[in-house]
Design a protein around this motif. Structure first.
Motif, PDB file in Angstrom:
ATOM      1  N   MET A   1    -126.147  -1.861 -49.672  1.00 25.35           N
ATOM      2  CA  MET A   1    -127.228  -1.109 -50.296  1.00 25.35           C
ATOM      3  C   MET A   1    -126.774  -0.657 -51.677  1.00 25.35           C
ATOM      4  N   VAL A   2    -127.401  -1.202 -52.715  1.00 26.82           N
ATOM      5  CA  VAL A   2    -127.071  -0.847 -54.093  1.00 26.82           C
ATOM      6  C   VAL A   2    -128.061   0.222 -54.546  1.00 26.82           C
ATOM      7  N   GLY A   3    -127.567   1.441 -54.664  1.00 23.15           N
ATOM      8  CA  GLY A   3    -128.409   2.586 -54.958  1.00 23.15           C
ATOM      9  C   GLY A   3    -128.483   3.496 -53.750  1.00 23.15           C
ATOM     10  N   ALA A   4    -128.497   4.793 -53.997  1.00 23.30           N
ATOM     11  CA  ALA A   4    -128.514   5.769 -52.893  1.00 23.30           C
ATOM     12  C   ALA A   4    -129.612   6.800 -53.092  1.00 23.30           C
ATOM     13  N   GLY A   5    -130.702   6.378 -53.731  1.00 27.81           N
ATOM     14  CA  GLY A   5    -131.826   7.272 -53.947  1.00 27.81           C
ATOM     15  C   GLY A   5    -132.730   7.371 -52.732  1.00 27.81           C
ATOM     16  N   SER A   6    -133.949   7.871 -52.938  1.00 25.83           N
ATOM     17  CA  SER A   6    -134.855   8.129 -51.816  1.00 25.83           C
ATOM     18  C   SER A   6    -135.290   6.864 -51.093  1.00 25.83           C
ATOM     19  N   LEU A   7    -135.272   5.725 -51.772  1.00 24.81           N
ATOM     20  CA  LEU A   7    -135.675   4.479 -51.133  1.00 24.81           C
ATOM     21  C   LEU A   7    -134.576   3.883 -50.254  1.00 24.81           C
ATOM     22  N   ALA A   8    -133.325   4.192 -50.541  1.00 29.90           N
ATOM     23  CA  ALA A   8    -132.204   3.555 -49.847  1.00 29.90           C
ATOM     24  C   ALA A   8    -132.245   3.706 -48.320  1.00 29.90           C
TER      25      ALA A   8
ATOM     26  N   VAL B   1    -120.574  -6.263 -53.175  1.00 26.21           N
ATOM     27  CA  VAL B   1    -121.513  -7.385 -53.244  1.00 26.21           C
ATOM     28  C   VAL B   1    -120.929  -8.613 -52.557  1.00 26.21           C
ATOM     29  N   GLY B   2    -119.646  -8.844 -52.751  1.00 29.64           N
ATOM     30  CA  GLY B   2    -119.001 -10.005 -52.159  1.00 29.64           C
ATOM     31  C   GLY B   2    -118.938  -9.986 -50.645  1.00 29.64           C
ATOM     32  N   LEU B   3    -119.175  -8.815 -50.050  1.00 30.07           N
ATOM     33  CA  LEU B   3    -119.137  -8.685 -48.594  1.00 30.07           C
ATOM     34  C   LEU B   3    -120.516  -8.811 -47.950  1.00 30.07           C
ATOM     35  N   GLY B   4    -121.572  -8.757 -48.751  1.00 35.57           N
ATOM     36  CA  GLY B   4    -122.915  -8.628 -48.206  1.00 35.57           C
ATOM     37  C   GLY B   4    -123.566  -9.926 -47.766  1.00 35.57           C
ATOM     38  N   ASP B   5    -124.016  -9.967 -46.518  1.00 35.58           N
ATOM     39  CA  ASP B   5    -124.911 -11.040 -46.083  1.00 35.58           C
ATOM     40  C   ASP B   5    -126.299 -10.784 -46.640  1.00 35.58           C
ATOM     41  N   ILE B   6    -126.667  -9.507 -46.720  1.00 37.87           N
ATOM     42  CA  ILE B   6    -127.894  -9.070 -47.379  1.00 37.87           C
ATOM     43  C   ILE B   6    -127.494  -8.020 -48.403  1.00 37.87           C
ATOM     44  N   VAL B   7    -127.919  -8.201 -49.643  1.00 33.95           N
ATOM     45  CA  VAL B   7    -127.672  -7.225 -50.706  1.00 33.95           C
ATOM     46  C   VAL B   7    -129.027  -6.709 -51.166  1.00 33.95           C
ATOM     47  N   SER B   8    -129.288  -5.433 -50.929  1.00 32.22           N
ATOM     48  CA  SER B   8    -130.581  -4.840 -51.274  1.00 32.22           C
ATOM     49  C   SER B   8    -130.385  -3.842 -52.413  1.00 32.22           C
ATOM     50  N   CYS B   9    -131.199  -3.976 -53.456  1.00 32.18           N
ATOM     51  CA  CYS B   9    -131.032  -3.150 -54.659  1.00 32.18           C
ATOM     52  C   CYS B   9    -132.268  -2.290 -54.898  1.00 32.18           C
ATOM     53  N   ALA B  10    -132.041  -1.000 -55.098  1.00 28.99           N
ATOM     54  CA  ALA B  10    -133.129  -0.072 -55.427  1.00 28.99           C
ATOM     55  C   ALA B  10    -132.618   0.901 -56.471  1.00 28.99           C
ATOM     56  N   THR B  11    -132.607   0.458 -57.723  1.00 24.04           N
ATOM     57  CA  THR B  11    -132.134   1.282 -58.832  1.00 24.04           C
ATOM     58  C   THR B  11    -133.114   1.137 -59.996  1.00 24.04           C
ATOM     59  N   ASN B  12    -132.960   1.988 -60.999  1.00 23.66           N
ATOM     60  CA  ASN B  12    -133.770   1.820 -62.215  1.00 23.66           C
ATOM     61  C   ASN B  12    -132.894   1.308 -63.361  1.00 23.66           C
ATOM     62  N   SER B  13    -131.923   0.483 -63.007  1.00 21.52           N
ATOM     63  CA  SER B  13    -130.964  -0.013 -63.985  1.00 21.52           C
ATOM     64  C   SER B  13    -131.623  -0.910 -65.029  1.00 21.52           C
TER      65      SER B  13
END
Length: 335
Positions: free
Chosen positions: A143-150, A205-217
């Motif tokens: 999980m990339v990002g730890a905001g309210s959506l994470a 990222v290199g460990l993820g089978d699923i990488v989910s991103c929720a950021t405003n980058s």
């Protein structure tokens, strides 16, 4: 129309207000994923969203939608405010309200706090796409990002991939990721799931089978060269061309799917890739409705990289509001 076999008459009751607390008792990520899977191909009209800058950093978004189907006799509009600096005052960056009307009479049926509605619908669309695009034997979610959506994304992905055993959370502010890990570890619904934070995005990222991103980058976070073989990359954070959560290599190497056509002009990852000649629009394999209908094939090998880019849609808001409203009215009748 009916939810779980119970018919609801959308013209028979006075308008209701559905609070966030009530909404959380009416839907689960699993129930919404099932509902979207069965209804997303409904004939729904959704004009382009209206977006207005209300300050240099904030905006107001209006998202109208209506259905021509007898099974969905509704008109709805979501009003959204976007204030990305709210994290500094410990508030979500997105707030929203939803108004639901009868398409038969035009009367107001319900208003609801749509901040959580947005979190539910966004995460469940990602999970529904993952059902078609991620490997069934996926074990690790990043999980990339730890905001309210994470936490919503984590719950939704676990709903369709219960074999996930490890969730790694990364956030630019390390302590925020650690706090989310500590919170989720205490919840009984996640028994058997290991939560951990990682300060190294590249390693995570290199460990993820699923990488989910929720950021405003506005700078690429996930590098395509760091994705493991067979990974599924899910991105929901960017919704305008200046924002992007992955680099061109991730787009180039992946079979790319979108939630709807708006992603082709709103997603910074795709708009930038088109402008730089990394891929063309023709290289985008298809959208979520085409996956649901079987018109496009999802994952076709264990080794391929898949990419899903979501920018949100008023149609999904309407379907989510339908589930919330009809479940509320059914409970009122049974109560």
């Amino acid at each position: 129309m009916a939810i779980n076999g119970d018919k609801v008459n959308p013209t028979s009751a006075a308008a209701v207000f559905i609070s966030t607390a009530t909404l959380r008792h009416l839907v689960t990520h699993a129930s919404l994923i099932r509902h979207l899977h069965s209804t997303l191909s409904t004939d729904i009209q959704s004009p382009a969203r209206h977006s207005h800058d209300t300050s240099p950093s904030s905006s107001l978004i209006l998202m109208p939608s209506w259905s021509l189907s007898p099974s969905l006799p509704y008109v709805g509009v979501k009003l959204v405010t976007y204030h990305p600096n709210n994290s500094a005052v410990n508030l979500p960056g997105v707030h929203a309200s939803y108004a639901l009307f009868s398409s038969l009479t035009g009367q107001t049926l319900a208003t609801m706090d749509a901040t959580d509605l947005t979190l539910y619908r966004t995460s469940c669309i990602s999970a529904l796409a993952s059902k078609f695009l991620s490997r069934e034997n996926s074990k690790t979610l990043v999980m990339v990002g730890a905001g309210s959506l994470a936490p919503h994304l984590i719950r939704a992905h676990l709903a369709v991939r219960p074999g996930l055993k490890t969730v790694i959370i990364w956030n630019r502010t390390v302590r925020k990721a650690q706090c989310l890990v500590e919170k989720l570890q205490k919840e009984s619904e996640f028994e058997g799931v290991i939560f951990e934070s990682n300060g190294s995005l590249e390693e995570a990222v290199g460990l993820g089978d699923i990488v989910s991103c929720a950021t405003n980058s506005e700078a690429p976070l996930v590098k395509g060269g760091e994705l493991k073989e067979g990974a599924h990359l899910d991105m929901v954070g960017s919704f305008k061309p200046s924002m992007m959560e992955c680099d061109d290599e991730a787009i180039r190497k992946g079979r790319v799917f979108i939630d709807n056509e708006a992603a082709l002009v709103e997603s910074g990852e795709l708009v930038g890739a088109f402008e730089r000649g990394v891929i063309t629009r023709d290289n985008v394999v298809g959208d979520l409705v085409e996956l649901i209908k079987g018109e496009k094939s999802g994952r076709i090998s264990q080794e391929e990289t898949t990419v899903f880019k979501s920018v949100g849609s008023a149609a999904v808001d309407l379907l989510t509001a339908q589930l919330v409203y009809e479940t509320f009215m059914k409970n009122q009748v049974h109560g």
